[in-house]
Design a protein around this motif. Structure first.
Motif, short mmCIF file in Angstrom:
data_model
loop_
_atom_site.label_atom_id
_atom_site.label_comp_id
_atom_site.label_asym_id
_atom_site.label_seq_id
_atom_site.Cartn_x
_atom_site.Cartn_y
_atom_site.Cartn_z
N ALA A 89 0.71 -0.95 0.10
CA ALA A 89 0.26 0.06 -0.27
C ALA A 89 1.16 1.18 -0.20
CB ALA A 89 -0.85 -0.02 1.05
N LEU A 90 2.03 1.50 0.71
CA LEU A 90 3.04 2.02 0.74
C LEU A 90 3.54 2.79 -0.79
CD1 LEU A 90 3.69 4.92 2.81
CD2 LEU A 90 6.10 2.91 3.42
N ILE A 91 3.36 1.65 -1.13
CA ILE A 91 4.63 2.08 -2.84
C ILE A 91 3.47 2.30 -3.38
CG2 ILE A 91 5.88 0.08 -4.49
CD1 ILE A 91 6.43 -1.60 -2.48
N ILE A 92 2.34 1.88 -3.42
CA ILE A 92 1.71 2.02 -4.48
C ILE A 92 0.89 3.74 -3.93
CG2 ILE A 92 -1.08 1.99 -4.62
CD1 ILE A 92 -1.03 -1.00 -4.08
N LEU A 93 1.60 4.28 -2.60
CA LEU A 93 0.97 5.76 -1.97
C LEU A 93 1.91 6.79 -2.59
CD1 LEU A 93 -0.70 5.70 1.07
CD2 LEU A 93 -1.50 6.06 -0.62
N LEU A 94 2.93 5.85 -2.80
CA LEU A 94 3.96 6.93 -3.40
C LEU A 94 4.30 6.52 -4.66
CD1 LEU A 94 6.72 5.07 -0.73
CD2 LEU A 94 5.67 7.52 -0.63
N VAL A 95 4.12 6.02 -5.34
CA VAL A 95 3.73 5.54 -7.45
C VAL A 95 3.00 6.50 -7.45
CG1 VAL A 95 3.57 4.68 -9.22
CG2 VAL A 95 4.74 3.80 -6.69
N ALA A 96 1.71 7.14 -6.60
CA ALA A 96 0.72 7.69 -7.32
C ALA A 96 0.46 8.79 -7.14
CB ALA A 96 -1.08 6.79 -5.83
N CYS B 173 3.89 14.26 -11.02
CA CYS B 173 4.63 14.66 -12.45
C CYS B 173 3.61 15.22 -13.33
CB CYS B 173 5.23 13.10 -13.41
SG CYS B 173 6.66 12.13 -12.34
N LEU B 174 2.32 15.08 -12.88
CA LEU B 174 1.35 15.58 -13.51
C LEU B 174 1.89 17.42 -13.11
CD1 LEU B 174 -1.42 13.19 -13.03
CD2 LEU B 174 -0.38 13.41 -15.16
N TYR B 175 1.54 17.93 -12.05
CA TYR B 175 1.83 18.78 -11.84
C TYR B 175 2.40 19.33 -12.49
CZ TYR B 175 2.96 22.91 -8.85
OH TYR B 175 3.01 24.25 -8.75
N VAL B 176 4.54 19.18 -12.54
CA VAL B 176 4.79 19.39 -13.39
C VAL B 176 4.80 19.53 -14.87
CG1 VAL B 176 7.57 18.49 -14.27
CG2 VAL B 176 7.11 18.20 -12.13
N LYS B 177 3.98 19.08 -15.05
CA LYS B 177 3.89 18.73 -16.29
C LYS B 177 2.72 20.05 -16.50
CE LYS B 177 2.83 17.57 -21.30
NZ LYS B 177 4.23 17.64 -22.13
N TYR B 178 1.60 20.14 -15.43
CA TYR B 178 0.77 21.41 -15.83
C TYR B 178 1.77 22.91 -16.36
CZ TYR B 178 -2.16 24.64 -14.21
OH TYR B 178 -2.91 26.12 -13.59
N ILE B 179 2.75 22.63 -14.97
CA ILE B 179 3.81 24.01 -15.21
C ILE B 179 4.35 24.23 -16.16
CG2 ILE B 179 5.54 25.28 -13.25
CD1 ILE B 179 3.36 25.00 -12.27
N HIS B 180 5.00 22.44 -16.55
CA HIS B 180 5.66 22.85 -18.50
C HIS B 180 4.10 23.74 -19.23
CE1 HIS B 180 8.54 20.32 -17.27
NE2 HIS B 180 8.73 21.18 -16.59
N MET B 181 3.65 23.54 -19.06
CA MET B 181 1.53 23.82 -19.74
C MET B 181 1.40 25.14 -20.09
SD MET B 181 -0.12 20.26 -20.43
CE MET B 181 -1.42 21.26 -21.25
#
Length: 504
Positions: free
Chosen positions: A14-21, A27-35
């Motif tokens: 569960a912890l691994i899943i949370l960390l990956v999530a 990464c999505l937030y960084v992509k948003y900043i790039h856009m």
């Protein structure tokens, strides 16, 4: 027991899943900043997440000047371009109109990312909330009001005796070097004399570094090195191999602040006991601060923050400027001779230089200004842009940091013809004034409080040097720049020194 291991395995998964999530969300937030900011010109990122961090780290490892990279990018991408590190976006600005608008207005606070890092170094309080680092305008203004009387023109006139006295000690040292026919490290000597000046003028302490050893020069050097790594390498403090260096930096910070606390407390006790105390910057700061309403313990800590600020900024950058000036004199004998002639005409054989003499050293002023154009020892500053703004026709969404580099604008052809040519006549009184592209002391309300102090000191030291000695670069001397946050000559400016022969 089996149930326990099943639960443990489940929790780990569960912890691994949370960390990956969480990582994917980041990464999505960084992509948003790039856009959001990718319509702004700029160099390609080295990587998706780290942005241009690899470029900065490479420059540090190879002793490059990071501002040379900014200059290259400005010439390629224009007067405003973006750089990325993680989810942070900065825009580098060399547009004079935007430089004027942003630096001259108090509504653009200092860059919170950088200046919060200067609050401490690796967890050890460094510049704190002093004049340089305070982001809140009211907090900064209160301190500036306390400090201003100590840098008034009337008070600075009274410092000429100390400027002359400390400069004479340097001349004595250079005389010994000339008599013994040994080489001189001019940067080291200038560091000694400027630190002696700030210690005496600001804090009433005689260090006499030209004859005595002291831990302060090494401590300041360590703090500046630590500052560069702390700001430019986001992973530096997490690498175990860097721990010894980090501990040295923290010890250097502690030394400066402990010494400052002792000097401040000793002076406050002397004032309270009605003793005669020097009418120096420390006394003026303490007395003016005492007249303020609602002085708190934090205000006392601010005084210590400003002790460290003045002790470092008050000597290191001026020493670098003087060393760069000697370096350029060595490359341009015709400029050196013209400066010597002016000193001979204005000062002659006088022992002491007066305040009025400084105003007559017009060409020397031009030389010192031109030195700061090519080699701004404090090369840049930054501000936060919280609201949308348009710079040179490009829409800049709010939430970015704007970076201004006097090094970049000072070396651009569109602002200065043949920018790498050392030409003091650019600053002739009749020459057109640079329009918001020359700001070695920053601009606006947050410009350097001590700039007049620094230039008076530099002019006294340089005038006495030209009056008494012929200084020549040794063969093979390099002209490389070392970027330690401030800029300094990498070689130290090694010279031979000879007494001037007035019979010829």
């Amino acid at each position: 027991m089996a149930v326990f291991f099943v639960l443990l395995s489940f929790c780990a998964k569960a912890l691994i899943i949370l960390l990956v999530a969480a990582f994917l969300c980041y990464c999505l937030y960084v992509k948003y900043i790039h856009m959001k900011y990718d319509h702004i010109p700029g160099p390609p990122r080295d990587s998706f997440l780290l942005g241009h961090a690899a470029t900065f780290l490479s420059a540090m490892k190879t002793d490059e000047v990071i501002h040379d990279k900014f200059l290259e990018w400005a010439e390629t991408y224009g007067p405003v371009f973006k750089i990325n590190v993680l989810h942070y976006v900065s825009v580098c600005v060399s547009c004079p109109e935007a430089t004027k608008e942003i630096l001259m207005s108090p509504k653009y606070p200092k860059d919170k990312l950088v200046y919060k890092k200067l609050f401490n170094l690796f967890g050890q309080r460094f510049l704190g909330n002093g004049l340089v680092t305070a982001q809140d305008h009211e907090l900064w203004y209160k301190q500036r009001r306390i400090m201003d009387p100590a840098f008034s023109s009337l008070y600075l006139r009274g410092l000429m005796g100390t400027f002359n006295e400390r400069a004479d000690k340097l001349m004595d040292k250079l005389g010994d070097i000339a008599d013994n026919n040994v080489e001189a490290n001019m940067l080291h000597l200038f560091n000694c004399v400027t630190m002696d000046v700030i210690a005496k003028v600001a804090f009433g302490v005689d260090l006499d570094l030209l004859t005595n050893s002291s831990p302060f020069p090494k401590a300041i050097e360590m703090c500046l090195k630590g500052m560069v790594y702390y700001i430019r390498d986001i992973l530096f403090e997490f690498k175990p191999k860097n721990r010894p260096f980090i501990n040295e930096v923290k010890e250097a910070c502690t030394l400066l602040r402990t010494t400052g606390a002792q000097w401040i407390q000793k002076r406050k006790m002397a004032i309270q006991n009605g003793e005669d105390v020097p009418k120096d910057i420390l006394t003026m700061i303490i007395k003016t601060a005492a007249a303020e309403e609602n002085m708190t313990e934090e205000d006392e800590e601010f005084m210590l923050d400003n002790f460290v600020t003045f002790f470092i900024a008050g000597q290191e950058t001026t020493a670098n400027q003087l060393a760069f000036c000697v370096m350029e004199f060595g490359r341009h004998p015709e400029i050196l001779e013209k400066a010597k002639k002016e000193v001979d005409d204005v000062i002659g054989m006088k022992q002491d230089i007066s305040y009025d003499d400084l105003g007559k050293l017009i060409y020397l002023s031009q030389v010192l200004k031109e030195t700061l154009r090519i080699y701004p020892t404090a090369p840049g500053t930054s501000r936060d842009i919280m609201e949308d703004i348009v710079i040179d026709g490009i829409r800049i969404p709010g939430g970015v940091t704007s970076i201004f580099s006097s090094y970049v604008s000072g070396r651009m052809e569109k602002f200065f013809k043949d920018p790498l040519t050392f030409d003091p006549d650019r600053f002739h009184p009749d020459a057109p004034k640079p329009y918001y592209c020359y700001y070695p002391f920053a601009l606006g309300p947050r410009s350097c409080l001590g700039q007049n102090f620094a230039q008076m000191e530099a002019k006294v030291v340089m005038a006495k040097l030209l009056q008494r000695f012929n200084v020549t670069l040794v063969p093979g001397e390099t002209f490389d720049i070392l970027d330690t946050g401030t800029l300094r000559p990498k070689s130290g400016v090694i010279c031979t020194v000879k007494h001037r022969n007035y019979k010829n």
